[in-house]
Motif scaffolding. Structure first.
Motif, short mmCIF file in Angstrom:
data_model
loop_
_atom_site.label_atom_id
_atom_site.label_comp_id
_atom_site.label_asym_id
_atom_site.label_seq_id
_atom_site.Cartn_x
_atom_site.Cartn_y
_atom_site.Cartn_z
N LEU A 270 0.95 -0.93 0.00
CA LEU A 270 -0.15 0.31 0.03
C LEU A 270 0.71 1.20 0.21
O LEU A 270 0.23 2.49 -0.31
CB LEU A 270 -0.69 -0.24 0.85
CG LEU A 270 -2.44 -0.81 1.24
CD1 LEU A 270 -3.17 -1.12 2.33
CD2 LEU A 270 -3.31 -0.44 0.03
N PHE A 271 1.90 1.28 0.61
CA PHE A 271 2.39 2.15 1.07
C PHE A 271 4.44 2.51 0.65
O PHE A 271 5.06 2.99 0.58
CB PHE A 271 2.45 2.76 2.94
CG PHE A 271 0.84 2.89 3.21
CD1 PHE A 271 0.21 3.72 2.21
CD2 PHE A 271 1.48 2.06 4.20
CE1 PHE A 271 -0.98 3.44 3.22
CE2 PHE A 271 -0.58 2.04 4.93
CZ PHE A 271 -1.79 3.05 3.97
N GLY A 272 4.51 1.40 0.23
CA GLY A 272 6.07 1.20 -0.25
C GLY A 272 6.89 1.09 0.84
O GLY A 272 8.21 1.75 1.36
N TRP A 273 6.55 0.78 2.26
CA TRP A 273 7.16 1.17 3.18
C TRP A 273 8.11 -0.30 3.37
O TRP A 273 6.84 -1.64 3.31
CB TRP A 273 5.94 1.63 4.58
CG TRP A 273 7.05 1.65 5.88
CD1 TRP A 273 8.06 2.71 7.04
CD2 TRP A 273 6.76 0.40 6.72
NE1 TRP A 273 7.76 2.22 7.71
CE2 TRP A 273 7.57 0.63 8.04
CE3 TRP A 273 6.32 -0.85 7.10
CZ2 TRP A 273 8.13 0.63 9.23
CZ3 TRP A 273 6.45 -1.98 8.29
CH2 TRP A 273 7.45 -1.16 9.70
N GLU A 274 8.75 -0.69 3.74
CA GLU A 274 9.89 -1.16 4.73
C GLU A 274 10.62 -1.09 5.65
O GLU A 274 11.50 0.28 6.12
CB GLU A 274 10.41 -2.29 4.01
CG GLU A 274 9.41 -3.03 3.15
CD GLU A 274 11.23 -3.74 2.03
OE1 GLU A 274 10.84 -5.16 2.63
OE2 GLU A 274 11.51 -3.53 0.63
N PRO A 275 10.27 -2.18 6.98
CA PRO A 275 11.61 -1.67 8.17
C PRO A 275 12.28 -0.88 7.76
O PRO A 275 13.44 -2.51 6.92
CB PRO A 275 11.63 -2.71 9.28
CG PRO A 275 10.98 -4.10 8.50
CD PRO A 275 10.15 -3.43 7.56
N SER A 276 14.00 -0.81 8.41
CA SER A 276 14.98 -0.43 7.69
C SER A 276 15.87 -0.36 9.29
O SER A 276 17.26 -0.43 8.79
CB SER A 276 15.45 1.06 6.57
OG SER A 276 15.01 2.30 7.94
N HIS A 277 15.68 -0.40 10.37
CA HIS A 277 16.50 -0.25 11.49
C HIS A 277 16.04 -1.69 12.36
O HIS A 277 14.73 -2.24 12.83
CB HIS A 277 16.00 0.67 12.49
CG HIS A 277 15.86 1.94 11.49
ND1 HIS A 277 17.46 2.36 11.62
CD2 HIS A 277 15.81 3.28 10.93
CE1 HIS A 277 17.12 3.98 10.91
NE2 HIS A 277 15.89 3.75 10.28
N SER A 278 16.94 -2.60 12.41
CA SER A 278 17.64 -3.93 13.41
C SER A 278 17.86 -3.52 14.75
O SER A 278 18.90 -2.82 14.28
CB SER A 278 18.11 -5.03 12.26
OG SER A 278 18.80 -5.71 13.43
#
Length: 292
Positions: A270-278
């Motif tokens: 929907l928003f092109g979002w993925e988590p980037s911080h581990s």
């Protein structure tokens, strides 16, 4: 856009507020205003009780925003009487979202993985599927989780009645850069500590980015999306953790390695979002919290 952000002085709300103030004109609605020469330099502040229907309607209609980010809530069960948690969260959401709908404002609101009902259940159930999609049944047994189910229903009502886009974001346990309690020894060395949400977490910066992405991509109706980190907080094989803690996996299981238990495929679509911080880099980093 002209934005109203509720709860922007809270622990996770300050990250949302700071991120949105970089791109939009933001007014923060919270119980109190910051003191003189305090607060975010690019944000206006208004103090009010969000459970006061008249106050909320008055200020929302006065400011007439393009969008409302409703982030204010009592954030967890067990800190106050359950009826207070339920009443505060549901009434505030009803007031804010109803007022937003009346001025044709897009809405993004904070829900929670607590809506699924795993964490505060008397006996944490094994999920029906792994990874857990937004379509998984919601089965809360506690007032906090129930309040989040109701706030999502309010979002559906407002979207249906007023024709505005409403997004409910379901974060898992939110961590701040350099302050990751999900990596404390008492948590890491005790499987029970994180078993209720299957050792999931999310960085506050990733939460803020999802809020921003949802505002940039309005949709039709109401949508709920998971918001979790890219892996589990223990850095171990999730199937092995599930077998060790619960003795089994769900029949429908498609996770491997140290994956997170919740799917974020819908937020990506929907928003092109993925988590980037581990936690691998964020738990040890030093980053000053935004001004509130």
């Amino acid at each position: 856009m002209e934005l109203l952000v509720t709860g922007g002085r809270g622990q996770s709300g300050r990250w949302v507020l700071d991120r949105l103030a970089a791109d939009h004109d933001v007014t923060c609605l919270d119980r109190t205003n910051p003191g003189p020469d305090a607060g975010h330099s690019d944000v206006a502040y208004r103090a009010l009780d969000l459970t006061d229907t008249g106050s909320v309607l008055d200020i929302v209609t006065e400011l007439n925003p393009d969008a409302v980010v409703h982030w204010a809530a009592i954030p967890v069960a067990g800190t106050r009487p359950g009826v207070d948690v339920y009443q505060n969260n549901t009434l505030a959401a009803h007031n804010v979202l109803t007022a937003a709908g009346r001025v044709d404002a897009q809405v993004v609101q904070a829900s929670s993985d607590g809506a699924y009902g795993f964490f505060f259940a008397d006996e944490t159930p094994v999920p029906d599927r792994l990874p857990i999609p937004e379509s998984h049944p919601l089965r809360p047994e506690d007032p906090y989780g129930l309040s989040k189910v109701v706030t999502e229903e309010i979002g559906q009502t407002v979207a249906r009645r007023d024709g505005v886009s409403v997004t409910s974001i379901r974060p898992s346990w939110i961590q701040e850069p350099g302050d990751y309690p999900c990596r404390d020894p008492d948590y890491v060395e005790n499987l029970d500590a994180g078993a209720g949400n299957f050792w999931s977490y999310v960085d506050a910066r990733d939460v803020a980015e999802l809020v921003a992405a949802a505002l940039d991509s309005p949709h039709h109706g109401h949508e709920a999306v998971n918001c979790v980190g890219p892996d589990n907080a223990l850095g171990r094989s999730l199937p092995e953790l599930m077998r060790e803690q619960y003795g089994r996996l769900p029949d429908d299981c498609a996770v491997e390695g140290d994956a997170a238990a919740f799917s974020v495929a819908k937020a990506k679509r929907l928003f092109g979002w993925e988590p980037s911080h581990s936690w691998r880099e964020a738990s040890e980093g030093e980053l000053e919290s935004p001004e509130v």
